[in-house]
Design an enzyme around this catalytic site. Structure first.
Site, PDB file in Angstrom:
ATOM      1  N   GLU A  46      47.725  -8.455   4.958  1.00  0.00           N
ATOM      2  CA  GLU A  46      48.728  -8.971   5.695  1.00  0.00           C
ATOM      3  C   GLU A  46      50.309  -8.228   5.493  1.00  0.00           C
ATOM      4  O   GLU A  46      51.784  -8.524   5.210  1.00  0.00           O
ATOM      5  CB  GLU A  46      49.412 -10.779   5.799  1.00  0.00           C
ATOM      6  CG  GLU A  46      49.639 -11.100   5.066  1.00  0.00           C
ATOM      7  CD  GLU A  46      47.708 -11.412   4.324  1.00  0.00           C
ATOM      8  OE1 GLU A  46      47.663 -12.538   3.806  1.00  0.00           O
ATOM      9  OE2 GLU A  46      47.236 -10.936   4.637  1.00  0.00           O
ATOM     10  N   CYS A  97      40.382  -1.117  -8.250  1.00  0.00           N
ATOM     11  CA  CYS A  97      39.210  -2.151  -8.589  1.00  0.00           C
ATOM     12  C   CYS A  97      38.010  -0.499  -9.439  1.00  0.00           C
ATOM     13  O   CYS A  97      36.977  -1.880 -10.064  1.00  0.00           O
ATOM     14  CB  CYS A  97      37.658  -2.478  -6.953  1.00  0.00           C
ATOM     15  SG  CYS A  97      37.368  -1.575  -6.135  1.00  0.00           S
TER      16      CYS A  97
END
Length: 498
Positions: free
Chosen positions: A176, A281
């Protein structure tokens, strides 16, 4: 104010709850957009659209599926600048980095274009007298993806092109924080001819996530994000009988041996630690310097760090943009502020950094910490920001033991000129992706991406052959066509091959 709504059944569906989340421009700190947050009913509507679409899409020929995917690939290529601009505006990464994200996502679309090769079955004839056995792979049905803020285009493209190429219908729940790129990906898929309902985008928060994990018509869930949430996703999805692949966090180590080209290693450490402001990541967050490589290497990294140009992502001169939110920026800064008290040497302190004309933006400079103890928070935690820790080790054995003691096992790298040491490292290190003189070893599309230990929950890595297997299930068919005169007779014993 612009609103990002849902994409359900091939059309825009306005949020019905009246609940909206803020979407900021990280370079200015201003809220330019809001995103509709879905209710349970809206998630159910997306799943229902996908379920209805699957009834026909699952039987569409491979030729027709791949024709649509080829057209989709063309549209993505033509609109890559537009998609990159959306990423920069909502995530903050520089435009060149956003373009690279789109390019790596396109690799997986190209993989999906060749799905006919990946779905080839097997046939064994005459396994017993007059008996043939074949194996095929079939789609699961409705599958879902929950994707992170740091790659709002690439990670969705790691998931849904393979899933729909295999014949599934897909429900995507993007972050979001930066939802516009995912919405645009869905619009272009529709323009390419993807039937309504095969790809749906439902925006939301935990309410939407939990409903996807619980919904009885969702057969599988893919996730990329932090380790605590990945554990939650796996547990909740398995509880409700779903197949799950949940990729978690990381603390990626880059091992530098004394024989390495230290200028080359320093350049790569800078790129891998500070690219995308460290919000990767697969970022290198720890350099393990062995023996007498440390002092010289730290100096070279510090010299390069001082010259980095930090600014708005849409400025061609910028090499690094802001972080995603003010709260995240402050959390990243706290690791640097507390490092000295925990035994680290703060070589470069990037906290308190601001950009003229963008003082309200979520900017932070790059930081370099040396001689970081393994007990320090900056070493133990996934910071997800432009903070590089340097740890010293006397020997290769000490370094490999340190790396393997980490709770994570996502990616790792070794820098050396010694082929024997590199070969030993790739066999001994406990990580799912290994680079030799490559700092961010993200596999190409036809190999699979995924780590070990607390970096992966579930049995399958993402995309590549693992992705195809995750989004399909195997079926074995045993066939016999008896001759008209053949007599079988009654035999209650277990069938034997003969």
């Amino acid at each position: 104010m612009q609103t990002v709504n849902h994409w359900i059944g091939g059309k825009t569906v306005e949020g019905a709850t009246g609940a909206y989340g803020p979407v900021y421009n990280p370079a200015t700190g201003a809220q330019d957009t809001q995103v509709a947050l879905a209710s349970v009913d809206e998630v159910d509507a997306a799943v229902a659209a996908a379920r209805e679409a699957f009834r026909s899409w699952g039987t569409v020929s491979l030729a027709k599926r791949t024709a649509i995917l080829y057209k989709y690939r063309e549209l993505l290529d033509a609109h890559r600048d537009e998609i990159a601009e959306l990423i920069t505006a909502e995530h903050g990464k520089v435009h060149s980095d956003a373009l690279g994200e789109v390019a790596r996502g396109l690799e997986i679309v190209e993989l999906a274009c060749g799905i006919a090769e990946k779905l080839k079955g097997e046939l064994s004839t005459q396994v017993s007298t007059g008996v043939d056995v074949s194996s095929i792979r079939q789609p699961l049905g409705v599958v879902a993806g929950i994707t992170p803020f740091n790659f709002p285009a690439m990670v969705p493209l790691w998931m849904f092109p393979v899933a729909i190429a295999c014949g599934n219908a897909f429900v995507l729940k993007p972050s979001e924080k930066d939802p516009s790129a995912s919405r645009r990906l869905a619009e272009l898929a529709s323009e390419a001819g993807l039937p309504d309902g095969v790809l749906n985008v439902v925006n939301g928060d935990k309410v939407a996530v939990d409903r996807l994990l619980e919904h009885p018509d969702v057969a599988a869930v893919s996730f990329v994000g932090s380790t605590p949430i990945a554990k939650y996703i796996q547990s909740k999805a398995v509880e409700h009988g779903k197949r799950v692949q949940a990729l978690g966090g990381a603390k990626n180590h880059m091992l530098v041996l004394p024989d390495a080209d230290l200028d080359f290693a320093a350049d790569n450490a800078i790129n891998a630690a500070y690219g995308s402001a460290g919000e990767r990541c697969m970022a290198v967050s720890v350099v393990v310097a062995v023996g007498d490589a440390g002092d010289d290497l730290v100096k070279k990294i510090a010299d390069r760090a001082a010259k980095l140009r930090i600014g708005p992502g849409n400025d061609p001169a910028s090499e690094m943009g802001p972080l995603i939110t003010k709260e995240h920026r402050d959390k990243v800064a706290s690791y640097v502020h507390g490092a000295a008290a925990q035994g680290a040497e703060v070589v470069v302190d990037g906290t308190g950094y601001s950009v003229e004309g963008h003082e309200n933006g979520f900017f932070i400079g790059v930081s370099l910490l040396d001689r970081v103890p393994p007990t320090a928070d900056a070493y133990r935690d996934e910071i997800f920001g432009p903070v590089l820790c340097v740890v010293r080790a006397e020997t290769y054995d000490e370094a490999i033991a340190l790396i393997n003691s980490s709770q994570w096992g996502n990616g790792t790298a070794i820098f050396t000129r010694d082929g024997g040491a590199a070969r030993r490292f790739q066999l001994e290190v406990e990580a799912g992706m290994v680079g030799v003189n490559v700092p961010i070893p993200v596999p190409v599309g036809y190999h699979s991406f995924g780590g070990w230990k607390d970096s992966l929950f579930g049995d399958h890595h993402i995309y590549g052959n693992d992705g195809v297997h995750f989004y399909t299930r195997g079926k074995v068919v045993t066939t016999r066509w008896p001759e008209p005169s053949e007599e079988v007779g009654i035999n209650l014993g277990f069938p034997k091959n003969h």
